[in-house]
Design a protein around this motif. Structure first.
Motif: not given
Length: 546
Positions: A368, A378, A385, A387-390, A408, A437-438, A441
């Motif tokens: 990653q 982002l 949610r 963004i992180v679950e993609e 998530v 948050i990034a 992810r």
């Protein structure tokens, strides 16, 4: 003439409110300061403290009527700017007062060349066109440290590195030799050696033209190097304002004391030669062709990465440092197989240098990347949610909605974000929260290898220290292998077990980080460390200016 009216810029009891429907946010409350000719005043404080709001108010660049000034005065050379007409402000903007913005990619026009963007300023304000304008543009680019400026005239912003784009912004701001330069995080995207060059340049221009500077920054090292006085802001108010050395030697306000103590601390994990190798590359090359003419024939190559070998072990961090354009990010992207390269790449014991997209897909969850800019990485149209679950939707399609939400929530909680906020959007979070948050992810897929591309450069010191602690705890918990790309050697020193120094795509020096920091061998490494950890680089200029 009164003493107060002799100041170049005066801000007196300024208040700024933001109005959204019936909601009123008091962003700035009773701020007062002045700046004299040739002086640098630094505004420091955490994100959201009101620093940029004050700066934008000087030129009335806030989004009116959503923003309003219920109280206060702003006077420039005795003229009232808050109540000036649009014509008066146009004469001041770009001539008498200019501004360097924090993010050059959003400030530069992606459809215009460097020459056109700087030339437009010279034509509008000085009437320069043709060869005279071209000569002046080349001179400005040389001043801000862009090598071979003639070759960069036809470049577009996306063809420049982050540091080079920022230097173009600085050249544009200095083109008309302003009386006051407002610099909003002017060196955020620059490596330490170029920071020193830019700071020297700004100090030299101050001496030559008696230019004043309002410097907004979260980097207290820069503040100590160039500022004459420092105003510390918290929650829209100035809590302390003192001469620089007095503030650093004797901070009185608890918030100032906390800021000065907020440097990345701790040591990286000790080198363990027995740990399994997660990522390895040998004699890696990334050459970009230079095409010219109508037929676009290849006339040469940019050797972005030229024969670099790396070995990153489980639970270890490889720090990669060097100037902007040295090939650091290109190296990281090549290891992740996001760009084409030559040379063997072995990930978790498997050769991946010839893998196509289909072959790489099942491996993606194990590798990653966290990008430099949490604002640009982002999607503003997706909730946290989403963004992180993609990644989970692609890599774990059999999971139910409830299972994805649970993962998530766990990832957000792990990085210090309240899972209850997962339906909010990126603009509702601060810069530090967006970077968390990034990181979430990237971590939700439980990777083995993570490329961290300048993950702390856009953050203030208190948040930097928090992110460093977070990355260290995640590494320890999950035995992660990191490749940490940064120009901030203080952060690298706190995280990296091994160090790789790059310049112009070449390997300059590599080895255990502690040994290189204590006893660098190459002159370029010595210059990097001096620029990062010593004040002398700019102190000489500051002494002359005083």
């Amino acid at each position: 003439m009164s003493a107060a009216s002799e100041h170049l810029l005066e801000v007196d009891d300024l208040a700024v409110d933001f109005v959204q429907g019936r909601k009123v946010t008091h962003a700035v409350k009773g701020v007062s300061f002045h700046i004299d000719r040739g002086e640098t005043l630094a505004l420091v404080g955490e994100s959201g403290s009101g620093k940029s709001t004050v700066a934008l108010s000087v030129l009335k660049l806030l989004p009116y009527p959503a923003a309003r000034h219920p109280a206060g005065e702003i006077r420039f050379k005795g003229r009232d700017l808050l109540h000036a007409s649009d014509d008066e402000l146009r004469r001041v903007r770009g001539n008498d007062i200019t501004m360097i913005f924090q993010e050059p990619m959003t400030s530069l026009n992606p459809l215009h060349t460097v020459e056109k963007q700087i030339g437009e300023i010279l034509e509008v304000h000085q009437g320069l066109t043709g060869e005279k304008a071209r000569a002046r543009i080349i001179e400005l680019l040389e001043e801000v440290g862009i090598p071979e400026p003639e070759k960069r005239l036809g470049s577009y912003p996306h063809q420049l590195s982050g540091g080079q784009r920022q230097r173009v912004m600085i050249a544009m701001a200095l083109a008309n030799r302003p009386d006051l330069l407002i610099a909003d995080e002017p060196t955020t995207a620059l490596d330490v050696t170029v920071q020193a060059q830019i700071l020297k340049l700004l100090k030299r221009l101050q001496r030559q033209h008696e230019m004043a500077m309002l410097l907004i920054t979260h980097d207290l090292t820069i503040v100590r190097r160039v500022a004459d006085r420092v105003a510390v802001m918290k929650d829209g108010e100035i809590v302390e304002l003192k001469p620089t050395e007095e503030l650093f030697s004797n901070p009185e306000h608890p918030y100032t004391q906390m800021l000065l103590a907020s440097e990345p601390k701790g040591d990286p994990p000790p080198l363990d030669e027995s740990a399994p190798v997660v990522m390895e590359a040998e004699n890696l090359k990334v050459w970009f062709p230079i095409k010219k003419g109508i037929l676009r024939r290849t006339v040469g190559y940019i050797r972005a990465v030229n024969g670099i070998s790396v070995k990153i072990r489980q639970g270890q961090t490889l720090g990669v440092v060097g100037e902007s354009g040295s090939g650091k990010t290109t190296l990281g992207l090549a290891l992740l197989r996001l760009i084409q390269s030559e040379g063997p790449i072995v990930f978790m014991g498997r050769h991946i240098e010839d893998c196509d997209a289909k072959c790489m897909r099942p491996l993606r969850r194990h590798m990653q990347i966290v990008f430099q800019d949490p604002y640009g990485s982002l999607s503003p149209r997706m909730s946290i949610r989403q963004i992180v679950e993609e990644g989970l939707l692609i890599q774990a399609p059999d999971l139910t909605y409830e299972e994805r939400v649970a993962l998530v929530a766990k990832a957000l909680d792990e990085v210090g974000i309240d899972p209850a906020t997962m339906e909010r959007y990126p603009h509702e979070f601060s810069g530090g929260q967006r970077q968390r948050i990034a990181i979430a992810r990237a971590m939700v897929l439980h990777p083995r290898f993570v490329v961290l591309d300048e993950p702390t450069s856009a953050l203030d010191l208190t948040v930097q220290a928090q992110i460093v602690d977070l990355l260290r705890s995640l590494q320890e918990k999950h035995d992660l292998a990191y490749m940490f790309i940064s120009h901030d050697l203080r952060v690298v020193k706190a995280l990296a077990s091994e160090l790789l120094v790059m310049r112009h795509g070449e390997l300059v020096e590599s080895g255990p980080a502690a040994e290189i920091f204590d006893n660098p061998q190459h002159p370029y490494t010595k210059a990097l460390l001096k620029a990062a950890f010593e004040l002398e680089a700019v102190e000489d200029d500051k002494a002359v200016a005083q």
